[in-house]
Write a protein that holds these residues in place. Structure first.
Motif, PDB file in Angstrom:
ATOM      1  N   ALA A 157      33.363  45.996  12.668  1.00 16.67           N
ATOM      2  CA  ALA A 157      34.090  45.912  13.935  1.00 16.67           C
ATOM      3  C   ALA A 157      35.406  45.163  13.774  1.00 16.67           C
ATOM      4  O   ALA A 157      35.526  44.239  12.969  1.00 16.67           O
ATOM      5  CB  ALA A 157      33.224  45.224  14.984  1.00 16.67           C
ATOM      6  N   ALA A 158      36.391  45.559  14.572  1.00 17.48           N
ATOM      7  CA  ALA A 158      37.631  44.784  14.687  1.00 17.48           C
ATOM      8  C   ALA A 158      37.340  43.563  15.575  1.00 17.48           C
ATOM      9  O   ALA A 158      36.458  43.626  16.417  1.00 17.48           O
ATOM     10  CB  ALA A 158      38.716  45.646  15.312  1.00 17.48           C
ATOM     11  N   HIS A 179      36.734  52.096  14.936  1.00 22.04           N
ATOM     12  CA  HIS A 179      36.646  51.102  16.002  1.00 22.04           C
ATOM     13  C   HIS A 179      35.902  51.717  17.181  1.00 22.04           C
ATOM     14  O   HIS A 179      36.460  52.505  17.946  1.00 22.04           O
ATOM     15  CB  HIS A 179      38.046  50.622  16.393  1.00 22.04           C
ATOM     16  CG  HIS A 179      38.792  49.983  15.259  1.00 22.04           C
ATOM     17  ND1 HIS A 179      38.236  48.978  14.478  1.00 22.04           N
ATOM     18  CD2 HIS A 179      40.030  50.206  14.748  1.00 22.04           C
ATOM     19  CE1 HIS A 179      39.102  48.603  13.555  1.00 22.04           C
ATOM     20  NE2 HIS A 179      40.190  49.334  13.686  1.00 22.04           N
ATOM     21  N   TRP A 218      28.737  52.753  18.535  1.00 21.93           N
ATOM     22  CA  TRP A 218      28.475  52.218  17.189  1.00 21.93           C
ATOM     23  C   TRP A 218      26.999  52.375  16.818  1.00 21.93           C
ATOM     24  O   TRP A 218      26.676  52.853  15.729  1.00 21.93           O
ATOM     25  CB  TRP A 218      28.891  50.750  17.139  1.00 21.93           C
ATOM     26  CG  TRP A 218      28.740  50.109  15.789  1.00 21.93           C
ATOM     27  CD1 TRP A 218      29.680  50.045  14.809  1.00 21.93           C
ATOM     28  CD2 TRP A 218      27.581  49.451  15.274  1.00 21.93           C
ATOM     29  NE1 TRP A 218      29.184  49.376  13.718  1.00 21.93           N
ATOM     30  CE2 TRP A 218      27.893  49.005  13.972  1.00 21.93           C
ATOM     31  CE3 TRP A 218      26.316  49.192  15.788  1.00 21.93           C
ATOM     32  CZ2 TRP A 218      26.983  48.319  13.177  1.00 21.93           C
ATOM     33  CZ3 TRP A 218      25.402  48.510  14.993  1.00 21.93           C
ATOM     34  CH2 TRP A 218      25.729  48.076  13.707  1.00 21.93           C
TER      35      TRP A 218
END
Length: 414
Positions: A156-157, A170, A176
């Motif tokens: 993850a960012a 992202h 996700w």
């Protein structure tokens, strides 16, 4: 605070702790790192504080005790503790399948060859449990398998940007976990220690069980009870002047800026709050978290976990066979020969050299953070810096980690 007056009660030699400060100053003078913070706490006293070098080297802004740092993987133990509070409330069971809350992970298939085709699979003999996630053995994660690059791309960012992971996807949390559900397991649940992914899954599990965003769930369960006022997934504008610059190695030598307070990836709440690596904090905030665990789940009259749960958290669950598995770039005997893994923390199983006692636990972060709780010595030690892919733990082939622990333990004087 007069640290000198605490030295006698904490059982440290001031002269010998000076050796630690001098060694760490050398790393800054050699331009290996911009700035370093250390805190050492023993016998209920803060025995030693170092703030060496720069929070922002270019601006000549000194690093301070309240400088905010990116925790990276030191986020993981916090997520583990939060999950364990749900067990103690009867909302989760350690050995129940997590399918009810994470249907994306139900009815798993397992690769016949972890390094082979993801299409060559068989049905998993059992479901993934919370115990599997807490011990990093759900069967999927960073490690030796042909899924490795695909899973790394799901970092993850903003941590993916800080680590300069190429082609990162992202995704929001639900998207996700749906992507994770598309992969087969590389190994059967419980059979292999694999890194990182389990903590991000735990973060999503926490949000679904509590019905609250991860930031809120952590604040209610850990940060507010412990007085961790600067720990979050975001650095708000009024605190941005305390955020350390994140550096990396410049090709020509020296340091290059990778994340700066003026353009930081931690300026806004993330699309996906990473339970594996997303938090920022300060030395004093994390010291309170560590002291709670040293206190068997309680700090200053506030109980977060029971004594028995802390004992469970700091038990080595790796099997003898799993202790033989090589992980990351470390060789087999280096990774697990003298340590094991509990719930989100490594556990020292045998003292080696001048360093942590058997029973010491903690976990480092990949941007230059590490912490140790040594119950036998009644000790908490933290070292924080901000440098890309800098593991400052001694047992990760780290010179600064080795110096930090050796020179901390040689200063014990009782």
């Amino acid at each position: 605070m007069n640290i000198t007056s605490n030295l006698h009660r904490s059982g440290f030699s001031q002269e010998r702790l000076g050796r630690l400060s001098k060694a760490l100053e050398g790393y800054v003078e050699r331009d290996e790192f911009a700035g370093i913070i250390t805190l050492i706490h023993r016998h209920g006293e803060l025995a030693h504080v170092d703030t060496i070098g720069w929070q922002d080297k270019e601006a000549r802004l000194p690093i301070q005790r309240d400088t905010i740092v990116r925790l990276a993987s030191m986020t993981k133990p916090i997520i583990a503790v939060a999950a364990l509070t749900l067990v103690e409330e009867g909302k989760l069971r350690l050995f129940d399948p997590v399918d009810k809350w994470l249907p994306e992970l139900a009815n798993r298939m397992v690769m016949r060859d972890p390094n082979g085709s993801p299409e060559n699979v068989y049905p998993s003999p059992r479901a993934i449990t919370l115990h599997d996630l807490l011990t990093y053995r759900p069967g999927i994660g960073w490690g030796k398998s042909s899924l490795g690059s695909s899973l790394l791309a799901l970092t993850a960012a903003p941590i993916a940007n800080a680590l300069q992971i190429p082609n990162a996807e992202h995704l929001a949390p639900d998207a996700w976990i749906a992507r994770i559900g598309e992969f087969p397991l590389a190994y059967e649940p419980g059979s292999r220690w694999l890194y990182h992914t389990a903590s991000d899954i735990l973060g999503i599990l926490l949000t679904r069980v509590t019905g609250k965003p991860l930031e809120v769930a952590l604040r209610e369960r850990i940060f507010e009870p412990l007085g961790m006022v600067d720990t979050s997934f975001v650095v708000p504008p009024e605190k941005r002047n305390r955020l350390a610059v994140l550096y990396g190695p410049a090709p020509e030598g020296g340091l290059v800026v990778l994340d700066h307070p003026q353009m930081t990836g931690w300026a806004e709440p993330p699309l996906f709050a990473s339970g594996g690596a997303g938090l920022v904090s300060t030395a004093d905030d994390y010291l309170r978290f560590a002291r709670m665990l040293l206190g068997k789940g309680a700090l200053d009259g506030v109980r977060v976990l029971s004594r028995k749960m802390v004992e469970a958290m700091t038990t080595d669950y790796l099997t003898p066979e799993q202790h033989t598995h090589a992980t990351f770039a470390l060789s087999t005997n280096e990774m697990w020969a003298n340590r094991g893994f509990g719930y989100g923390v490594q556990v020292v199983t045998k003292q080696t050299g001048l360093g942590p006692s058997a029973g010491t636990f903690g976990w480092p972060g990949g941007l230059g953070t590490a912490w140790y709780v040594d119950p036998r010595e009644d000790l908490v030690a933290l070292i924080l810096l901000q440098f890309q892919n800098a593991i400052v733990a001694a047992d990760w082939r780290s010179k600064i980690g080795d110096d930090f622990l050796t020179l901390t333990y040689q200063a014990i004087n009782d």
